[in-house]
Design a protein around this motif. Structure first.
Motif, PDB file in Angstrom:
ATOM      1  N   PRO A  19     133.388  -3.262  40.440  1.00 39.33           N
ATOM      2  CA  PRO A  19     133.239  -3.485  41.716  1.00 39.33           C
ATOM      3  C   PRO A  19     132.526  -2.287  42.444  1.00 39.33           C
ATOM      4  CG  PRO A  19     135.313  -4.038  40.805  1.00 39.33           C
ATOM      5  CD  PRO A  19     134.612  -3.306  39.818  1.00 39.33           C
ATOM      6  N   ASP A  20     131.621  -2.601  43.472  1.00 39.68           N
ATOM      7  CA  ASP A  20     130.904  -1.740  44.349  1.00 39.68           C
ATOM      8  C   ASP A  20     131.519  -2.080  45.763  1.00 39.68           C
ATOM      9  OD1 ASP A  20     129.506  -0.145  45.579  1.00 39.68           O
ATOM     10  OD2 ASP A  20     127.630  -0.793  45.071  1.00 39.68           O
ATOM     11  N   HIS A  21     132.441  -1.388  46.409  1.00 42.92           N
ATOM     12  CA  HIS A  21     132.642  -1.551  47.734  1.00 42.92           C
ATOM     13  C   HIS A  21     131.943  -0.835  48.701  1.00 42.92           C
ATOM     14  CE1 HIS A  21     136.746  -2.374  45.024  1.00 42.92           C
ATOM     15  NE2 HIS A  21     136.177  -3.414  45.785  1.00 42.92           N
ATOM     16  N   MET A  22     131.037   0.046  48.333  1.00 41.55           N
ATOM     17  CA  MET A  22     130.088   0.621  49.302  1.00 41.55           C
ATOM     18  C   MET A  22     130.783   1.950  49.951  1.00 41.55           C
ATOM     19  SD  MET A  22     127.833  -2.364  51.062  1.00 41.55           S
ATOM     20  CE  MET A  22     129.002  -3.421  51.520  1.00 41.55           C
ATOM     21  N   GLU A  49     135.042  -3.305  61.075  1.00 43.29           N
ATOM     22  CA  GLU A  49     135.100  -1.908  60.402  1.00 43.29           C
ATOM     23  C   GLU A  49     134.197  -0.759  60.855  1.00 43.29           C
ATOM     24  OE1 GLU A  49     137.276   1.218  59.024  1.00 43.29           O
ATOM     25  OE2 GLU A  49     137.959  -0.765  59.207  1.00 43.29           O
ATOM     26  N   LEU A  50     132.866  -1.242  60.852  1.00 46.21           N
ATOM     27  CA  LEU A  50     131.687  -0.482  61.124  1.00 46.21           C
ATOM     28  C   LEU A  50     131.592  -0.028  62.456  1.00 46.21           C
ATOM     29  CD1 LEU A  50     128.845  -2.439  58.878  1.00 46.21           C
ATOM     30  CD2 LEU A  50     129.570  -0.042  58.932  1.00 46.21           C
ATOM     31  N   THR A  51     131.888  -1.027  63.329  1.00 48.42           N
ATOM     32  CA  THR A  51     131.751  -0.873  64.879  1.00 48.42           C
ATOM     33  C   THR A  51     132.954  -0.610  65.813  1.00 48.42           C
ATOM     34  OG1 THR A  51     131.689  -3.106  65.506  1.00 48.42           O
ATOM     35  CG2 THR A  51     129.816  -2.280  64.442  1.00 48.42           C
ATOM     36  N   GLY A  52     134.088  -1.129  65.078  1.00 45.34           N
ATOM     37  CA  GLY A  52     135.375  -1.367  66.199  1.00 45.34           C
ATOM     38  C   GLY A  52     135.267  -2.255  67.282  1.00 45.34           C
ATOM     39  N   CYS A  53     134.492  -3.302  67.113  1.00 43.83           N
ATOM     40  CA  CYS A  53     134.032  -4.481  67.998  1.00 43.83           C
ATOM     41  C   CYS A  53     135.387  -5.326  68.333  1.00 43.83           C
ATOM     42  CB  CYS A  53     132.744  -5.060  67.692  1.00 43.83           C
ATOM     43  SG  CYS A  53     132.795  -6.060  66.278  1.00 43.83           S
ATOM     44  N   GLY A  54     136.045  -5.344  67.167  1.00 46.03           N
ATOM     45  CA  GLY A  54     137.025  -6.520  67.165  1.00 46.03           C
ATOM     46  C   GLY A  54     136.549  -7.925  66.503  1.00 46.03           C
ATOM     47  N   MET A  55     137.573  -8.528  66.029  1.00 43.06           N
ATOM     48  CA  MET A  55     137.189  -9.940  65.349  1.00 43.06           C
ATOM     49  C   MET A  55     136.474 -10.998  66.159  1.00 43.06           C
ATOM     50  SD  MET A  55     138.001  -9.120  62.244  1.00 43.06           S
ATOM     51  CE  MET A  55     138.201 -10.606  61.311  1.00 43.06           C
ATOM     52  N   GLY A  56     136.704 -10.994  67.561  1.00 44.40           N
ATOM     53  CA  GLY A  56     135.833 -11.903  68.286  1.00 44.40           C
ATOM     54  C   GLY A  56     134.479 -11.762  68.401  1.00 44.40           C
ATOM     55  N   LYS A  57     134.069 -10.479  68.737  1.00 45.46           N
ATOM     56  CA  LYS A  57     132.671 -10.013  68.774  1.00 45.46           C
ATOM     57  C   LYS A  57     132.210 -10.110  67.549  1.00 45.46           C
ATOM     58  CE  LYS A  57     129.478  -7.045  71.172  1.00 45.46           C
ATOM     59  NZ  LYS A  57     129.416  -5.981  72.318  1.00 45.46           N
ATOM     60  N   VAL A  91     125.321   4.664  53.622  1.00 44.92           N
ATOM     61  CA  VAL A  91     126.459   3.625  53.754  1.00 44.92           C
ATOM     62  C   VAL A  91     126.137   2.586  54.714  1.00 44.92           C
ATOM     63  CG1 VAL A  91     128.852   2.888  54.032  1.00 44.92           C
ATOM     64  CG2 VAL A  91     128.286   4.825  52.888  1.00 44.92           C
ATOM     65  N   VAL A  92     125.812   2.730  56.036  1.00 42.95           N
ATOM     66  CA  VAL A  92     125.058   1.995  56.877  1.00 42.95           C
ATOM     67  C   VAL A  92     124.153   1.152  56.540  1.00 42.95           C
ATOM     68  CG1 VAL A  92     124.641   1.691  59.429  1.00 42.95           C
ATOM     69  CG2 VAL A  92     126.204   3.469  58.559  1.00 42.95           C
ATOM     70  N   ASP A  93     123.227   1.863  55.787  1.00 40.12           N
ATOM     71  CA  ASP A  93     122.003   1.020  55.318  1.00 40.12           C
ATOM     72  C   ASP A  93     122.398   0.116  54.417  1.00 40.12           C
ATOM     73  OD1 ASP A  93     120.387   2.789  56.747  1.00 40.12           O
ATOM     74  OD2 ASP A  93     119.989   4.135  54.912  1.00 40.12           O
ATOM     75  N   ARG A  94     123.252   0.232  53.331  1.00 38.62           N
ATOM     76  CA  ARG A  94     123.742  -0.589  52.426  1.00 38.62           C
ATOM     77  C   ARG A  94     124.451  -1.635  53.124  1.00 38.62           C
ATOM     78  NH1 ARG A  94     126.748   1.583  47.947  1.00 38.62           N
ATOM     79  NH2 ARG A  94     126.367  -0.400  46.796  1.00 38.62           N
ATOM     80  N   ALA A  95     125.272  -1.308  53.987  1.00 36.66           N
ATOM     81  CA  ALA A  95     126.201  -2.531  54.690  1.00 36.66           C
ATOM     82  C   ALA A  95     125.228  -3.320  55.291  1.00 36.66           C
ATOM     83  CB  ALA A  95     127.208  -1.839  55.337  1.00 36.66           C
ATOM     84  N   TRP A  96     124.273  -2.895  56.080  1.00 34.63           N
ATOM     85  CA  TRP A  96     123.259  -3.691  57.015  1.00 34.63           C
ATOM     86  C   TRP A  96     122.552  -4.692  56.070  1.00 34.63           C
ATOM     87  CZ3 TRP A  96     123.251  -5.958  61.097  1.00 34.63           C
ATOM     88  CH2 TRP A  96     122.190  -6.772  61.569  1.00 34.63           C
ATOM     89  N   LYS A  97     122.188  -4.025  54.856  1.00 33.08           N
ATOM     90  CA  LYS A  97     121.552  -4.995  53.900  1.00 33.08           C
ATOM     91  C   LYS A  97     122.182  -6.191  53.579  1.00 33.08           C
ATOM     92  CE  LYS A  97     118.642  -4.866  50.107  1.00 33.08           C
ATOM     93  NZ  LYS A  97     118.209  -4.349  48.500  1.00 33.08           N
ATOM     94  N   VAL A  98     123.535  -5.994  53.311  1.00 34.89           N
ATOM     95  CA  VAL A  98     124.334  -7.142  52.834  1.00 34.89           C
ATOM     96  C   VAL A  98     124.673  -8.073  54.144  1.00 34.89           C
ATOM     97  CG1 VAL A  98     126.691  -7.575  52.073  1.00 34.89           C
ATOM     98  CG2 VAL A  98     125.375  -5.679  51.004  1.00 34.89           C
ATOM     99  N   LEU A  99     124.982  -7.394  55.342  1.00 36.55           N
ATOM    100  CA  LEU A  99     125.265  -8.235  56.445  1.00 36.55           C
ATOM    101  C   LEU A  99     124.014  -9.107  56.859  1.00 36.55           C
ATOM    102  CD1 LEU A  99     127.504  -5.700  58.369  1.00 36.55           C
ATOM    103  CD2 LEU A  99     128.157  -7.738  57.250  1.00 36.55           C
ATOM    104  N   SER A 100     122.765  -8.440  56.930  1.00 30.78           N
ATOM    105  CA  SER A 100     121.728  -9.015  57.358  1.00 30.78           C
ATOM    106  C   SER A 100     121.304 -10.328  56.431  1.00 30.78           C
ATOM    107  CB  SER A 100     120.613  -8.171  57.648  1.00 30.78           C
ATOM    108  OG  SER A 100     120.070  -7.531  56.729  1.00 30.78           O
TER     109      SER A 100
END
Length: 124
Positions: A19-22, A49-57, A91-100
């Motif tokens: 497993p790769d949790h990034m 977790e990345l932004t602290g924006c809250g679950m609504g945003k 880490v942000v690069d990898r996370a953004w690739k997954v998210l986008s």
């Protein structure tokens, strides 16, 4: 689907790859799916977790992932906030690739459970 998530999930589930949790801060979010983002809820938790924006945003961001015109603005926000929260750029690069890439695939966890139960009955 863009990041071949179903195959990654199956390989991790069957022990073919580790497993790769990034990032260690993502482990609680991705542990149940062996480091692969599968559910909407995981996308939302990663945004939070990345932004602290809250679950609504985070849910608003998730819904806009499928709208290519919104991606640049969301990406800029994620990168800025993630940097202030101590995430390294790779880490942000990898996370953004997954998210986008998630805009083309994904479902709510409850829908996945209902689908699996329905398929099990149909095959049973």
């Amino acid at each position: 689907m863009q990041a071949n998530m179903p195959l990654q999930y199956l390989k991790a589930r069957h022990g073919e790859v580790a497993p790769d949790h990034m990032h260690p801060r993502f482990t609680p979010i991705l542990a149940e799916t062996n480091g692969v983002v599968v559910f909407h809820e995981q996308v939302m938790r990663l945004f939070d977790e990345l932004t602290g924006c809250g679950m609504g945003k985070a849910d608003v961001f998730r819904r806009h992932l499928g709208k290519s015109g919104d991606l640049a603005e969301i990406e800029a926000y994620v990168r800025q906030q993630a940097a202030t929260r101590g995430f390294p750029a790779p880490v942000v690069d990898r996370a953004w690739k997954v998210l986008s890439g998630f805009g083309s695939f994904g479902f709510a966890k409850a829908h996945g459970a209902a689908f699996a139960r329905t398929r099990t009955r149909a095959l049973g």
